[in-house]
Design a protein around this motif. Structure first.
Motif, mmCIF file in Angstrom:
data_model
loop_
_atom_site.group_PDB
_atom_site.id
_atom_site.type_symbol
_atom_site.label_atom_id
_atom_site.label_comp_id
_atom_site.label_asym_id
_atom_site.label_seq_id
_atom_site.Cartn_x
_atom_site.Cartn_y
_atom_site.Cartn_z
ATOM 1 N N LEU A 63 103.548 -46.853 92.529
ATOM 2 C CA LEU A 63 103.408 -46.814 91.074
ATOM 3 C C LEU A 63 104.143 -47.991 90.437
ATOM 4 C CD1 LEU A 63 102.453 -45.506 88.501
ATOM 5 C CD2 LEU A 63 104.366 -43.894 88.646
ATOM 6 N N GLY A 64 105.341 -48.284 90.924
ATOM 7 C CA GLY A 64 106.088 -49.416 90.394
ATOM 8 C C GLY A 64 105.378 -50.738 90.630
ATOM 9 N N THR A 65 104.727 -50.869 91.775
ATOM 10 C CA THR A 65 103.980 -52.086 92.095
ATOM 11 C C THR A 65 102.821 -52.294 91.119
ATOM 12 O OG1 THR A 65 104.541 -51.883 94.451
ATOM 13 C CG2 THR A 65 102.636 -53.252 93.899
ATOM 14 N N ILE A 66 102.119 -51.219 90.810
ATOM 15 C CA ILE A 66 100.997 -51.307 89.871
ATOM 16 C C ILE A 66 101.488 -51.676 88.472
ATOM 17 C CG2 ILE A 66 99.172 -49.976 88.729
ATOM 18 C CD1 ILE A 66 99.096 -48.288 91.382
ATOM 19 N N LEU A 67 102.544 -51.011 88.028
ATOM 20 C CA LEU A 67 103.092 -51.297 86.696
ATOM 21 C C LEU A 67 103.625 -52.725 86.617
ATOM 22 C CD1 LEU A 67 104.915 -47.895 86.117
ATOM 23 C CD2 LEU A 67 102.833 -48.684 84.971
ATOM 24 N N PHE A 68 104.193 -53.208 87.715
ATOM 25 C CA PHE A 68 104.655 -54.598 87.769
ATOM 26 C C PHE A 68 103.471 -55.542 87.609
ATOM 27 C CE2 PHE A 68 105.554 -58.569 89.913
ATOM 28 C CZ PHE A 68 106.851 -58.883 89.511
ATOM 29 N N ALA A 69 102.382 -55.268 88.316
ATOM 30 C CA ALA A 69 101.186 -56.114 88.228
ATOM 31 C C ALA A 69 100.632 -56.138 86.810
ATOM 32 C CB ALA A 69 100.125 -55.627 89.207
ATOM 33 N N TRP A 70 100.802 -55.050 86.084
ATOM 34 C CA TRP A 70 100.367 -54.970 84.689
ATOM 35 C C TRP A 70 101.408 -55.533 83.728
ATOM 36 C CZ3 TRP A 70 98.306 -49.218 84.898
ATOM 37 C CH2 TRP A 70 97.043 -49.216 85.512
ATOM 38 N N ARG A 71 102.506 -56.039 84.271
ATOM 39 C CA ARG A 71 103.619 -56.590 83.482
ATOM 40 C C ARG A 71 104.291 -55.539 82.602
ATOM 41 N NH1 ARG A 71 103.800 -62.108 83.935
ATOM 42 N NH2 ARG A 71 101.911 -63.117 84.737
ATOM 43 N N GLU A 72 104.197 -54.286 82.993
ATOM 44 C CA GLU A 72 104.916 -53.207 82.294
ATOM 45 C C GLU A 72 106.274 -53.039 82.969
ATOM 46 O OE1 GLU A 72 102.622 -49.639 81.844
ATOM 47 O OE2 GLU A 72 100.805 -50.723 81.270
ATOM 48 N N TYR A 73 107.112 -54.047 82.814
ATOM 49 C CA TYR A 73 108.349 -54.113 83.575
ATOM 50 C C TYR A 73 109.312 -52.981 83.244
ATOM 51 C CZ TYR A 73 106.744 -58.843 84.700
ATOM 52 O OH TYR A 73 106.014 -59.920 85.142
ATOM 53 N N ASP A 74 109.412 -52.627 81.977
ATOM 54 C CA ASP A 74 110.327 -51.545 81.588
ATOM 55 C C ASP A 74 109.921 -50.225 82.231
ATOM 56 O OD1 ASP A 74 111.849 -53.238 80.072
ATOM 57 O OD2 ASP A 74 110.901 -52.726 78.163
ATOM 58 N N ASN A 75 108.619 -49.992 82.355
ATOM 59 C CA ASN A 75 108.139 -48.763 82.977
ATOM 60 C C ASN A 75 108.270 -48.814 84.498
ATOM 61 O OD1 ASN A 75 107.386 -47.593 80.495
ATOM 62 N ND2 ASN A 75 105.387 -48.603 80.549
ATOM 63 N N ALA A 76 108.090 -50.000 85.065
ATOM 64 C CA ALA A 76 108.160 -50.151 86.518
ATOM 65 C C ALA A 76 109.582 -50.020 87.039
ATOM 66 C CB ALA A 76 107.586 -51.506 86.928
ATOM 67 N N LEU A 77 110.549 -50.480 86.254
ATOM 68 C CA LEU A 77 111.929 -50.601 86.728
ATOM 69 C C LEU A 77 112.511 -49.313 87.307
ATOM 70 C CD1 LEU A 77 114.329 -52.511 87.051
ATOM 71 C CD2 LEU A 77 114.998 -51.951 84.704
ATOM 72 N N PRO A 78 112.461 -48.160 86.610
ATOM 73 C CA PRO A 78 113.087 -46.963 87.186
ATOM 74 C C PRO A 78 112.431 -46.483 88.476
ATOM 75 C CG PRO A 78 111.883 -46.421 85.167
ATOM 76 C CD PRO A 78 111.940 -47.904 85.251
#
Length: 216
Positions: free
Chosen positions: A47-62
């Motif tokens: 999930l973090g990898t996908i959010l990172f790819a979408w540049r949703e860094y704040d959501n990916a971080l935790p």
């Protein structure tokens, strides 16, 4: 299982389907008693990898932080999953200009990827490149040059010297050399990058423009 379906979508570049599947996988894994903690961490990494790819860094971080901490504790610092989550965390912290955290995570990633994949794997080159960019951000072009040179050497071995994918590594090195006032070496890198890009000119207008801006 649903996690495997999500991973398959992710490998195929189908991020929306991968996201929907891994969200459900994570929900089930957290709800069912007895699911191994590292399996939950696997879902969080996806999930973090996908959010990172979408540049949703704040959501990916935790998600990435928890996945990395869990995998390191259970699987050890040399496991490939630690290399993956640490690399993404390094990228997030670099974008946040938190360079101490970025460097710490990237060093963890470098250790894990070298151990799991071998020192000449292209994923090792990617970590070295990001470490070089952090050094650039910190105003340490000499250290950046060393990282970019090592990354370039790996990329040439992996892709071949005239491959268009090598051009980006050459341009990173060229930019650092300009900061070091190594103008002739920088121009040589740009010329080599242009030759690689012109081998396959389709969709390389951005790379050619970057070459021109550095050379200027």
């Amino acid at each position: 299982c649903i996690q495997s379906i999500s991973d398959s979508f992710l490998r195929g570049g189908h991020y929306t389907q991968a996201h929907d599947a891994v969200v459900e996988a994570l929900r089930l894994r957290e709800a069912i008693p007895g699911v191994p903690e590292e399996d939950i961490a696997d879902s969080m990494l996806t999930l973090g990898t996908i959010l990172f790819a979408w540049r949703e860094y704040d959501n990916a971080l935790p998600y990435l932080e928890r996945a990395c901490t869990t995998h390191m504790r259970i699987r050890g610092k040399f496991h490939i999953s630690v290399g993956s989550s640490s690399y993404l965390l390094g990228g997030i912290y670099e974008s946040m200009q938190d360079y101490d955290k970025a460097m710490a995570r990237l060093k963890d990633s470098l250790t894990a990827r070298k151990s799991a994949l071998g020192e000449d794997h292209i994923d090792v080159a990617k970590v070295l490149t990001l470490i070089g960019k952090v050094h650039n951000d910190l105003g340490e072009p000499d250290s950046a040059v060393l990282c970019f040179e090592e990354a370039l050497e790996i990329a040439k071995k992996f892709h071949g010297p005239d491959n268009e994918d090598v051009a980006e590594y050459l341009l990173d090195l060229a930019a650092a050399l300009v900061s070091e006032e190594e103008t002739e070496k920088a121009k040589a890198c740009v010329d080599e990058a242009l030759r690689a890009l012109k081998m396959k000119p389709i969709n390389n207008h951005v790379g050619v423009a970057k070459c021109s801006s550095i050379k200027a």
